[in-house]
Design an enzyme around this catalytic site. Sequence first.
Site, PDB file in Angstrom:
ATOM      1  N   ASP A 248       0.810  -1.212   0.000  1.00 32.10           N
ATOM      2  CA  ASP A 248       0.000   0.000   0.000  1.00 32.10           C
ATOM      3  C   ASP A 248       0.846   1.266   0.000  1.00 32.10           C
ATOM      4  OD1 ASP A 248      -1.266  -1.160   3.150  1.00 32.10           O
ATOM      5  OD2 ASP A 248       0.638  -0.166   2.725  1.00 32.10           O
ATOM      6  N   LYS A 270      -3.989   3.772  -1.492  1.00 31.59           N
ATOM      7  CA  LYS A 270      -4.749   4.937  -1.934  1.00 31.59           C
ATOM      8  C   LYS A 270      -3.793   5.925  -2.573  1.00 31.59           C
ATOM      9  CE  LYS A 270      -8.127   8.074   0.016  1.00 31.59           C
ATOM     10  NZ  LYS A 270      -8.874   8.393   1.220  1.00 31.59           N
ATOM     11  N   MET A 383      -2.730   8.865  12.311  1.00 28.27           N
ATOM     12  CA  MET A 383      -3.847   9.378  11.497  1.00 28.27           C
ATOM     13  C   MET A 383      -4.570  10.501  12.224  1.00 28.27           C
ATOM     14  SD  MET A 383      -5.278   5.668  10.256  1.00 28.27           S
ATOM     15  CE  MET A 383      -4.950   4.813  11.778  1.00 28.27           C
TER      16      MET A 383
HETATM   17  N1  SAH Z   1       0.783   0.150  10.381  1.00 27.20           N
HETATM   18  C1  SAH Z   1       1.339   1.462  10.377  1.00 27.20           C
HETATM   19  C2  SAH Z   1       0.343   2.541  10.649  1.00 27.20           C
HETATM   20  C3  SAH Z   1      -0.699   2.692   9.600  1.00 27.20           C
HETATM   21  S1  SAH Z   1      -1.812   3.979   9.932  1.00 27.20           S
HETATM   22  C4  SAH Z   1       2.483   1.516  11.399  1.00 27.20           C
HETATM   23  O1  SAH Z   1       2.643   0.591  12.194  1.00 27.20           O
HETATM   24  O2  SAH Z   1       3.224   2.489  11.394  1.00 27.20           O
HETATM   25  C5  SAH Z   1      -1.154   5.301   9.023  1.00 27.20           C
HETATM   26  C6  SAH Z   1      -0.588   6.356   9.919  1.00 27.20           C
HETATM   27  O3  SAH Z   1       0.680   5.966  10.386  1.00 27.20           O
HETATM   28  C7  SAH Z   1      -0.348   7.669   9.236  1.00 27.20           C
HETATM   29  O4  SAH Z   1      -1.548   8.430   9.185  1.00 27.20           O
HETATM   30  C8  SAH Z   1       0.654   8.305  10.170  1.00 27.20           C
HETATM   31  O5  SAH Z   1       0.035   8.829  11.310  1.00 27.20           O
HETATM   32  C9  SAH Z   1       1.470   7.109  10.614  1.00 27.20           C
HETATM   33  N2  SAH Z   1       2.707   6.953   9.817  1.00 27.20           N
HETATM   34  C10 SAH Z   1       3.045   5.934   9.051  1.00 27.20           C
HETATM   35  N3  SAH Z   1       4.261   6.117   8.511  1.00 27.20           N
HETATM   36  C11 SAH Z   1       4.718   7.280   8.968  1.00 27.20           C
HETATM   37  C12 SAH Z   1       5.910   8.034   8.795  1.00 27.20           C
HETATM   38  N4  SAH Z   1       6.897   7.586   8.011  1.00 27.20           N
HETATM   39  N5  SAH Z   1       6.030   9.214   9.430  1.00 27.20           N
HETATM   40  C13 SAH Z   1       5.051   9.677  10.223  1.00 27.20           C
HETATM   41  N6  SAH Z   1       3.893   9.013  10.422  1.00 27.20           N
HETATM   42  C14 SAH Z   1       3.725   7.843   9.820  1.00 27.20           C
END
Ligand code: SAH
Length: 476
Positions: A248, A270, A383
């Site tokens: 994704d 998306k 998020m």
């Molecule tokens: N499974 C993922 C989270 C998915 S939800 C994890 O464990 O990290 C998606 C959210 O993750 C985004 O809206 C943001 O808040 C956060 N996120 C993911 N990658 C990020 C990054 N490189 N820097 C900052 N926030 C991040």
Amino acid sequence: MNYLPIFVDLKQRPVLVVGGGHVAVRKIDSLLKAQAQVLVVAEQLHKTLLSKLEQGEIKWLATQFDESQVKQVYLIIAATDDHSLNQRVFQAAQAEQRLVNVVDEQPLCSYIFPSIIDRSPIQIAISSGGASPVLIRLLREKLEALIPQNVGLMSEISARWRYKVKQKFSQLTQRRRFWEKLFTNQTFQRLTENHQAEQAEILLEQTLNESNEMIGEVSLVGAGPGDAGLLTLKGLQAIQQADVVLYDALVSDSILELVRRDADKVFVGKRAGQHSVPQQETNQLLVKYAQQGKRVVRLKGGDPFVFGRGGEELEVLKQAGISFSVVPGITAALGATAYAGIPLTHRDYAQSAMFITGHLKSDSHHTNWDTLARSNQTLVVYMGTIKASELSHQLQKYGRASNTPVAIVSNGTLPNQQVRIGILENLAELVENAETPALIVIGEVVKLQSELAWFGQQQKQFISTQETLWQTAVNY
Ligand code: SAH
């Protein structure tokens, strides 16, 4: 690309070497290994060459170079210390469209010799195109140490069995799996290391006769927050063995580059301005590919079990009777804060940390605002940018101090990481126009960021009143 790397079959082909000194000896050695027919032009021959001449391994064509000599050969090497002679050889070769290499005179080369790691039949050739020979030598040493000596024998054995394996498995995927299974088999590795080719081939035959039914499986892999270096070794193995990878939007390009070249890469996230692939469709794809007997990797940003819907996807696989495994990844809360210089816990400031999603229902009794608003804890919000104002409001209402330091970490762990620092009261303004993905970090530990920031340009993009807001937070 300045040069095209190719491997040339020189067996019985005439190659002209102009020069008979020690440099020519070196080149002729390589040419003879490649079974070329070596024709030497030189006034005198080095003693090694004289003995090769006696053995009939090389031919002494003439004592003087003559332009016409290039016509009858396939390839030319000039290894003399006479610059004008070298130049004549080069020009003659150019005129006849022959490939020519003048040793140590790069402008007079239409091809160059790479540095070689020889595990015949496996060969690795490296070159910097003359830009940095020392760097190439160091790299070669590293590769020499890294590449096991037995790969040559492994490869010889596989060449002998290729046809039989092809007969047994008509599909390429089946064959690939067979070879992977064999090459990673520790006994096979040990036998080839000990040059026990016969036993190794017995093992190969046994493996070939075992049932190699293709059973599809899914590996749910966490790709980490972005920096490819944060992918686990297990995750790397999984994406290198996969037949198909469903990924994704949060999976960074540098990680996708590590996926096996000929694996199918299917985007199920998306894209800007478009709807994401519905979850149900992704679930169906996972089941479909696995039922086709493929090795499927479901690659997700961060960790698959942290706000990643990993659990939901596995339930679907479970129902369909498909076997699966999970490879955890570094979740954004760990990766982004580490790269921003914000420790999640600290003896003086936070004894616990909570990871929450910003998709909260403010009026919902499920959200325990009392708990979330407690001091001496770090709150990490995934998020959360859209609901920042709500979050700030509720947390203050339930008792978190309005000057609690907060950070927004955008593109955490990536080269374009940005960190904004402020206080809870102004969270909504701080979030405005912040790049996504972004993580909100709330808590006293954010104070440490100014001291501990280490990654990237350590830029703090302050909003207009930021300087004063930060001062307030520091004095908190
Ligand atoms: N499974 C993922 C989270 C998915 S939800 C994890 O464990 O990290 C998606 C959210 O993750 C985004 O809206 C943001 O808040 C956060 N996120 C993911 N990658 C990020 C990054 N490189 N820097 C900052 N926030 C991040």
